[in-house]
Design a protein around this motif. Structure first.
Motif, mmCIF file in Angstrom:
data_model
loop_
_atom_site.group_PDB
_atom_site.id
_atom_site.type_symbol
_atom_site.label_atom_id
_atom_site.label_comp_id
_atom_site.label_asym_id
_atom_site.label_seq_id
_atom_site.Cartn_x
_atom_site.Cartn_y
_atom_site.Cartn_z
ATOM 1 N N PHE A 85 0.803 -1.221 0.000
ATOM 2 C CA PHE A 85 0.000 0.000 0.000
ATOM 3 C C PHE A 85 0.835 1.269 0.000
ATOM 4 C CE2 PHE A 85 -3.633 -2.595 1.637
ATOM 5 C CZ PHE A 85 -4.553 -2.244 0.658
ATOM 6 N N PHE A 86 2.003 1.255 0.635
ATOM 7 C CA PHE A 86 2.674 2.518 0.909
ATOM 8 C C PHE A 86 4.077 2.676 0.330
ATOM 9 C CE2 PHE A 86 -0.362 1.868 4.422
ATOM 10 C CZ PHE A 86 -1.274 2.833 4.020
ATOM 11 N N GLU A 87 4.662 1.626 -0.195
ATOM 12 C CA GLU A 87 5.982 1.791 -0.783
ATOM 13 C C GLU A 87 5.843 2.176 -2.245
ATOM 14 O OE1 GLU A 87 8.795 -1.274 0.068
ATOM 15 O OE2 GLU A 87 8.594 -0.997 2.219
ATOM 16 N N LYS A 88 6.842 2.840 -2.757
ATOM 17 C CA LYS A 88 6.763 3.399 -4.105
ATOM 18 C C LYS A 88 6.980 2.367 -5.218
ATOM 19 C CE LYS A 88 6.159 7.500 -2.474
ATOM 20 N NZ LYS A 88 4.936 7.475 -1.725
ATOM 21 N N ASN A 89 7.416 1.160 -4.872
ATOM 22 C CA ASN A 89 7.672 0.129 -5.875
ATOM 23 C C ASN A 89 6.344 -0.429 -6.383
ATOM 24 O OD1 ASN A 89 8.355 -2.081 -7.404
ATOM 25 N ND2 ASN A 89 9.645 -3.033 -5.852
ATOM 26 N N THR A 90 5.885 0.074 -7.518
ATOM 27 C CA THR A 90 4.584 -0.330 -8.044
ATOM 28 C C THR A 90 4.617 -1.701 -8.705
ATOM 29 O OG1 THR A 90 5.053 0.919 -10.053
ATOM 30 C CG2 THR A 90 3.729 2.012 -8.356
ATOM 31 N N ASP A 91 5.799 -2.243 -8.944
ATOM 32 C CA ASP A 91 5.912 -3.568 -9.553
ATOM 33 C C ASP A 91 5.896 -4.688 -8.516
ATOM 34 O OD1 ASP A 91 6.157 -2.344 -12.023
ATOM 35 O OD2 ASP A 91 8.347 -2.297 -11.920
ATOM 36 N N LEU A 92 5.824 -4.343 -7.256
ATOM 37 C CA LEU A 92 5.863 -5.329 -6.181
ATOM 38 C C LEU A 92 4.622 -6.222 -6.232
ATOM 39 C CD1 LEU A 92 7.568 -6.080 -3.640
ATOM 40 C CD2 LEU A 92 6.021 -4.629 -2.339
ATOM 41 N N THR A 93 4.845 -7.531 -6.242
ATOM 42 C CA THR A 93 3.727 -8.473 -6.246
ATOM 43 C C THR A 93 3.393 -8.879 -4.814
ATOM 44 O OG1 THR A 93 5.124 -10.436 -6.345
ATOM 45 C CG2 THR A 93 4.482 -9.432 -8.467
ATOM 46 N N ILE A 94 2.228 -9.470 -4.648
ATOM 47 C CA ILE A 94 1.825 -9.970 -3.336
ATOM 48 C C ILE A 94 2.865 -10.975 -2.839
ATOM 49 C CG2 ILE A 94 0.130 -11.431 -2.149
ATOM 50 C CD1 ILE A 94 -2.023 -10.092 -3.919
ATOM 51 N N GLU A 95 3.278 -11.869 -3.712
ATOM 52 C CA GLU A 95 4.240 -12.907 -3.327
ATOM 53 C C GLU A 95 5.562 -12.299 -2.865
ATOM 54 O OE1 GLU A 95 2.408 -12.938 -6.207
ATOM 55 O OE2 GLU A 95 1.017 -14.502 -5.517
ATOM 56 N N GLN A 96 6.042 -11.276 -3.582
ATOM 57 C CA GLN A 96 7.294 -10.623 -3.193
ATOM 58 C C GLN A 96 7.154 -9.906 -1.857
ATOM 59 O OE1 GLN A 96 7.602 -8.354 -6.845
ATOM 60 N NE2 GLN A 96 9.527 -9.385 -7.378
ATOM 61 N N ALA A 97 6.030 -9.228 -1.661
ATOM 62 C CA ALA A 97 5.809 -8.509 -0.402
ATOM 63 C C ALA A 97 5.765 -9.476 0.774
ATOM 64 C CB ALA A 97 4.522 -7.696 -0.478
ATOM 65 N N VAL A 98 5.111 -10.611 0.572
ATOM 66 C CA VAL A 98 5.042 -11.614 1.646
ATOM 67 C C VAL A 98 6.431 -12.178 1.927
ATOM 68 C CG1 VAL A 98 4.138 -13.898 2.249
ATOM 69 C CG2 VAL A 98 2.609 -12.173 1.287
ATOM 70 N N LYS A 99 7.184 -12.477 0.886
ATOM 71 C CA LYS A 99 8.563 -12.974 1.096
ATOM 72 C C LYS A 99 9.411 -11.931 1.810
ATOM 73 C CE LYS A 99 9.040 -16.401 -2.516
ATOM 74 N NZ LYS A 99 9.438 -16.664 -3.893
ATOM 75 N N ASN A 100 9.253 -10.673 1.443
ATOM 76 C CA ASN A 100 10.005 -9.602 2.091
ATOM 77 C C ASN A 100 9.707 -9.527 3.587
ATOM 78 O OD1 ASN A 100 11.047 -8.897 -0.396
ATOM 79 N ND2 ASN A 100 9.749 -7.097 -0.646
ATOM 80 N N ALA A 101 8.484 -9.852 3.974
ATOM 81 C CA ALA A 101 8.108 -9.820 5.388
ATOM 82 C C ALA A 101 8.887 -10.865 6.185
ATOM 83 C CB ALA A 101 6.604 -10.041 5.554
ATOM 84 N N PHE A 102 9.420 -11.864 5.486
ATOM 85 C CA PHE A 102 10.180 -12.927 6.146
ATOM 86 C C PHE A 102 11.690 -12.753 6.011
ATOM 87 C CE2 PHE A 102 6.077 -14.897 5.779
ATOM 88 C CZ PHE A 102 5.997 -15.687 6.910
ATOM 89 N N THR A 103 12.136 -11.673 5.397
ATOM 90 C CA THR A 103 13.561 -11.463 5.169
ATOM 91 C C THR A 103 14.357 -11.602 6.459
ATOM 92 O OG1 THR A 103 13.080 -10.015 3.320
ATOM 93 C CG2 THR A 103 15.272 -9.850 4.261
ATOM 94 N N GLY A 104 15.401 -12.411 6.402
ATOM 95 C CA GLY A 104 16.272 -12.591 7.557
ATOM 96 C C GLY A 104 15.769 -13.624 8.544
ATOM 97 N N GLU A 105 14.670 -14.274 8.215
ATOM 98 C CA GLU A 105 14.120 -15.286 9.115
ATOM 99 C C GLU A 105 13.990 -16.594 8.348
ATOM 100 O OE1 GLU A 105 10.616 -13.798 11.211
ATOM 101 O OE2 GLU A 105 11.257 -11.789 10.679
ATOM 102 N N GLU A 106 15.120 -17.191 8.052
ATOM 103 C CA GLU A 106 15.160 -18.370 7.198
ATOM 104 C C GLU A 106 14.271 -19.513 7.693
ATOM 105 O OE1 GLU A 106 16.516 -18.073 4.240
ATOM 106 O OE2 GLU A 106 17.168 -16.074 4.862
ATOM 107 N N ASP A 107 14.196 -19.671 9.004
ATOM 108 C CA ASP A 107 13.378 -20.754 9.542
ATOM 109 C C ASP A 107 11.904 -20.554 9.199
ATOM 110 O OD1 ASP A 107 15.658 -21.744 10.659
ATOM 111 O OD2 ASP A 107 15.263 -20.949 12.662
ATOM 112 N N ASP A 108 11.499 -19.317 9.056
ATOM 113 C CA ASP A 108 10.095 -19.030 8.809
ATOM 114 C C ASP A 108 9.706 -19.134 7.344
ATOM 115 O OD1 ASP A 108 9.639 -18.577 11.475
ATOM 116 O OD2 ASP A 108 9.894 -16.421 11.340
ATOM 117 N N ILE A 109 10.669 -19.154 6.442
ATOM 118 C CA ILE A 109 10.348 -19.218 5.017
ATOM 119 C C ILE A 109 9.513 -20.461 4.715
ATOM 120 C CG2 ILE A 109 11.315 -19.473 2.690
ATOM 121 C CD1 ILE A 109 11.622 -16.655 3.715
ATOM 122 N N ALA A 110 9.822 -21.560 5.356
ATOM 123 C CA ALA A 110 9.059 -22.787 5.145
ATOM 124 C C ALA A 110 7.600 -22.591 5.555
ATOM 125 C CB ALA A 110 9.672 -23.938 5.921
ATOM 126 N N GLU A 111 7.387 -21.768 6.576
ATOM 127 C CA GLU A 111 6.028 -21.531 7.049
ATOM 128 C C GLU A 111 5.214 -20.757 6.017
ATOM 129 O OE1 GLU A 111 5.345 -23.145 9.677
ATOM 130 O OE2 GLU A 111 7.456 -23.521 10.074
#
Length: 147
Positions: free
Chosen positions: A20-46
């Motif tokens: 909603f608020f970042e300027k990257n208009t090409d950001l997909t739902i999948e990318q945004a969700v993956k970004n929310a897990f950045t740095g938390e490798e154990d959680d990527i599987a979740e």
């Protein structure tokens, strides 16, 4: 270990904030969700297991117009455009869960949204979020009783 619903809501909030608020208009739902897990490798599987997370993110985007209309109807002396963007996002998530997903009691959803507010917003926001979501939940209950 699966994410709790509380942790899932935090990740959904983080993904939605990007969408909603970042300027990257090409950001997909999948990318945004993956970004929310950045740095938390154990959680990527979740991430693959969390249908609820995807439901929150997609639902907030798909029902945005209806959700914003509901929020606007329950604001007293304010317009949605005047609210802090973080508060709007938290309200959108709460309305989505109360009115569109509906598998969690409204009181629990409201409490969760107040907790998100405590993490990402300010003290005054907690009261606003509580009041607006409480009014929306009550009006939903009234309309269901009439049918």
């Amino acid at each position: 270990m699966a994410l709790s619903r509380h942790e899932t809501r935090i990740k959904a909030f983080q993904a939605l904030y990007q969408l909603f608020f970042e300027k990257n208009t090409d950001l997909t739902i999948e990318q945004a969700v993956k970004n929310a897990f950045t740095g938390e490798e154990d959680d990527i599987a979740e991430l693959q297991e969390s249908e609820f997370l995807i439901e929150l993110v997609k639902g907030a985007l798909e029902h945005r117009v209806e959700i914003d209309s509901l929020i606007s109807q329950h604001l007293k002396n304010w317009k949605i455009e005047q609210l802090n963007s973080v508060d709007v996002l938290i309200l959108r998530m709460g309305v989505l869960e109360i009115n569109f997903i509906g598998d969690t009691p409204a009181a629990v959803v409201i409490n969760e949204m107040i907790n998100l507010s405590k993490m990402f917003s300010n003290k005054k926001s907690e009261q606003l979020i509580n009041a607006v979501l409480d009014h929306i939940a009550k009006s939903k209950n009234k309309s269901e009783e009439m049918h």
